[in-house]
Enzyme design. Structure first.
Site, PDB file in Angstrom:
ATOM      1  N   CYS A  12     -23.928  39.882 127.312  1.00 26.76           N
ATOM      2  CA  CYS A  12     -22.560  39.336 127.341  1.00 26.76           C
ATOM      3  C   CYS A  12     -22.530  37.873 126.888  1.00 26.76           C
ATOM      4  CB  CYS A  12     -21.946  39.470 128.735  1.00 26.76           C
ATOM      5  SG  CYS A  12     -21.806  41.176 129.305  1.00 26.76           S
ATOM      6  N   SER A  14     -24.880  35.211 126.517  1.00 30.91           N
ATOM      7  CA  SER A  14     -25.774  34.579 125.528  1.00 30.91           C
ATOM      8  C   SER A  14     -25.639  35.162 124.114  1.00 30.91           C
ATOM      9  CB  SER A  14     -27.232  34.532 125.999  1.00 30.91           C
ATOM     10  OG  SER A  14     -27.765  35.807 126.194  1.00 30.91           O
TER      11      SER A  14
HETATM   12  P1  4NP Z   1     -24.817  38.562 130.904  1.00 33.46           P
HETATM   13  O1  4NP Z   1     -23.981  39.567 131.829  1.00 33.46           O
HETATM   14  O2  4NP Z   1     -25.864  37.943 131.812  1.00 33.46           O
HETATM   15  O3  4NP Z   1     -23.811  37.568 130.459  1.00 33.46           O
HETATM   16  O4  4NP Z   1     -25.412  39.392 129.788  1.00 33.46           O
HETATM   17  C1  4NP Z   1     -24.548  40.595 132.594  1.00 33.46           C
HETATM   18  C2  4NP Z   1     -24.932  41.760 131.998  1.00 33.46           C
HETATM   19  C3  4NP Z   1     -25.449  42.792 132.757  1.00 33.46           C
HETATM   20  C4  4NP Z   1     -25.568  42.642 134.129  1.00 33.46           C
HETATM   21  C5  4NP Z   1     -25.181  41.455 134.730  1.00 33.46           C
HETATM   22  C6  4NP Z   1     -24.677  40.435 133.960  1.00 33.46           C
HETATM   23  N1  4NP Z   1     -26.068  43.709 134.923  1.00 33.46           N
HETATM   24  O5  4NP Z   1     -26.034  43.595 136.158  1.00 33.46           O
HETATM   25  O6  4NP Z   1     -26.504  44.734 134.366  1.00 33.46           O
END
Ligand code: 4NP
Length: 153
Positions: A12, A14
């Site tokens: 999301c 990065s």
């Molecule tokens: P990101 O968001 O850290 O911005 O890529 C997330 C993507 C997946 C998860 C958590 C945050 N997850 O729990 O799978």
């Protein structure tokens, strides 16, 4: 100069920031390489979340072909600057630093940009689609500020 952007899932925040900063760097002919990684390997090998792909596409940026990978301590050998999205990422990335010099490469993305009274880019993963638009705006503004400090070739 090589910059690594880090969040938790690398699907999301990065990769959106990577797409934005690569586009601005290309427009400004900046001599930098930009990559991204996650502190977890939960989504390794996956493309960004479809909501992230859509919000970037709505702003003319294609991140659909990026693939998630975990951050490793080898990244300290490759990158000059490591910008993390939140306090938890900061703790996780610093815990893998081989040396004090490496530790000093790591900064919060919003602190490097400057001018924010909060330190973390909110994680849009569990929220509404509106959260992705808000994350995009914040990442674009802060990414631009970071690149404003880098001279053209
Ligand atoms: P990101 O968001 O850290 O911005 O890529 C997330 C993507 C997946 C998860 C958590 C945050 N997850 O729990 O799978």
């Amino acid at each position: 100069m090589k910059i690594l952007l880090v969040c938790l899932g690398n699907i999301c925040r990065s990769p959106i920031a990577e797409g934005i900063m690569r586009k601005i760097a290309a427009e400004r002919k900046l001599d930098i390489e930009i990559d991204s990684a996650g502190t977890s390997s939960w989504h390794a090998g996956e493309h960004p979340d479809v909501r992230a792909i859509h919000v970037a596409a709505n702003h003319g940026i294609d991140i659909s072909k990026l693939t998630a990978r975990p951050f490793t301590k080898e990244d300290y050998k490759i990158f000059d600057h490591i910008y993390v999205m939140d306090d938890s990422n900061l703790e996780d990335v610093i815990s893998l630093a081989p040396s004090q010099a490496d530790r000093e490469k790591v900064k919060l993305f919003l602190e490097e940009a400057g001018g924010y009274f909060f330190t973390s880019v909110p994680d849009p993963y569990y929220g509404s689609p509106d959260g992705f638009e808000k994350a995009f705006s914040l990442l674009e503004e802060a990414g631009r500020k970071i690149l404003d400090k880098i001279r053209p070739k």
